[in-house]
Design an enzyme around this catalytic site. Structure first.
Site, PDB file in Angstrom:
ATOM      1  N   GLY A 282       0.812  -1.217   0.000  1.00  0.00           N
ATOM      2  CA  GLY A 282       0.000   0.000   0.000  1.00  0.00           C
ATOM      3  C   GLY A 282       0.843   1.264   0.000  1.00  0.00           C
ATOM      4  CB  SER A 283       0.274   4.511   1.733  1.00  0.00           C
ATOM      5  OG  SER A 283      -0.980   4.785   1.130  1.00  0.00           O
ATOM      6  CB  THR A 284       4.508   1.142   3.432  1.00  0.00           C
ATOM      7  OG1 THR A 284       4.207  -0.053   2.699  1.00  0.00           O
ATOM      8  CG2 THR A 284       3.607   1.207   4.658  1.00  0.00           C
ATOM      9  CE  LYS A 286       0.387   6.543  -1.804  1.00  0.00           C
ATOM     10  NZ  LYS A 286      -0.720   7.235  -1.128  1.00  0.00           N
TER      11      LYS A 286
END
Length: 384
Positions: A282-284, A286
């Protein structure tokens, strides 16, 4: 009358002659059937069980090993009072008296009572001096560090075969090969060692050397337990990997289990979540995208991207922000990371191109090393 006596004597001599001839034939002339029968009466095949190989960490520290133990068996034909003996054994060994009586009262010459007994129990049974109870030495699997690395190591079953983890994956190498030795035996079928004859046995299992660092493994599992307790979580999983080589230095999940009692443990605790459970970063992830952009040299922390006010169409797909009220306009690279913008991160990835992004995500570790992360056994090696 005289003729009858002569006939009788001749017949008697003929019978004796036939017997002597048969004995001469048996004793002097080869006969494969009789030879096999003769050998089966005083020769026996002794199976020497192999010692299961050790599992070591990268410094040669033992993670799993085998120690000697005593297993109890019975010869029911030598037991005079199976009812009384089954009652005594049931209390001592915590077994069902009914099941023991059926074993001790059977027509078989060999029945297992209980495997891998503690030394105090062995001493107690030996003090009974029961002729029909005997012990045989077997290897018992031991894990010197208790629960440490339990999901990776796995465990073995009652018959000595690996059931999960590395114990199962490398079972054929670890368990070794049984050695069959032909030996003389006495009238009761017990093997005899002639003139102190000893046998050199080379069938023990191989030693498995892993890339695991026991000290790092301990620290990892300690932190997993700590974070589970402080964050009131159900479970935690972690992996420590050398980014330059892809070697797995530590891998574990909390809660864990005792591999000595692995067969009785909850299957959910036995699962090595680091390699079996699917996890979406997920956002990790980014952070990796932003790092790739900075490494490319074409994008700076203050470089701005238009975030389409919350709706970005690529082909037939539409990318939205995580929250419906997030409709960002122009954001710098630093701000994209700060607010975790999906659209901004997508535009950053598109701007640096597929090759640069792939080089950043796989370059320093390598595709093969990422594969090692999901298949721990590829980072291990065997030696005999």
């Amino acid at each position: 009358m005289k003729a009858r006596v002569i006939i009788f004597v001749i017949s008697l001599l003929a019978c004796f002659g036939a017997v002597i001839g048969r004995l001469t034939y048996i004793q002097l002339l080869p006969n494969s059937v009789l030879d096999h029968l003769k050998k089966s009466q005083y020769m026996t095949i002794v199976q020497i069980p192999p010692q299961r190989g050790k599992i070591l960490d990268r410094r040669g520290e033992e993670l799993a090993t085998s120690v000697s133990s005593q297993s109890l068996y019975a010869d029911p034909s030598l037991i005079t009072s199976p009812r009384k003996l089954s009652k005594k054994l049931s209390k001592l060994l915590d077994l069902k008296e009914k099941d023991l009586y059926l074993l001790l009262n059977s027509d078989r010459r060999f029945v297992w009572i209980k495997r891998q007994l503690d030394l105090d129990l062995v001493s107690e049974v030996e003090s009974w001096k029961e002729l029909g109870l005997k012990f045989i030495e077997e290897g018992r699997r031991a894990y010197p560090n208790q629960n440490l690395l339990s999901q990776v190591l796995g465990f073995i079953g009652a018959e000595g075969g690996g059931l999960e983890g590395l114990e199962k994956k490398y079972d054929s190498e670890l368990k070794g090969e049984k050695q069959a030795i032909v030996s003389r035996r006495d009238a009761r079928g017990r093997p005899l060692v002639v003139s102190g004859q000893l046998f050199e046995y080379q069938g023990d299992g191989a030693t498995l050397e892993t890339t695991i660092d026991k000290d790092l493994q301990y620290e990892l599992e300690h932190e997993l337990e700590n974070v589970t307790m402080t964050q009131v979580a159900d479970k935690a999983t972690g992996v420590v990997m050398d980014p330059m080589t892809g070697e797995i230095l530590a891998m574990g999940s909390y809660p864990s289990f005792d591999p000595v009692k692995g067969g009785k443990a909850n299957p959910d605790l036995r699962r090595n979540r680091a390699v079996t459970d699917i996890y979406e970063p997920g956002s990790t992830f980014k952070v990796v995208t932003v790092a790739a952009a900075l490494r490319s040299g074409r994008i700076q922390p203050n470089t701005k991207f238009f975030c389409e006010n919350g709706k970005f169409k690529i082909g037939k797909r539409v990318i939205h922000e995580a929250e419906t009220n997030h409709g960002f306009g122009w954001l710098t690279l630093a701000e994209i990371l700060e607010v975790s913008s999906n659209i901004g991160t997508s535009k950053v990835a598109l701007s640096i191109g597929q090759d640069a992004f792939k080089k950043m995500t796989l370059g320093s570790i390598g595709a093969n090393h990422l594969l090692k992360l999901s298949r721990l056994e590829t980072t291990n090696k065997l030696r005999t």
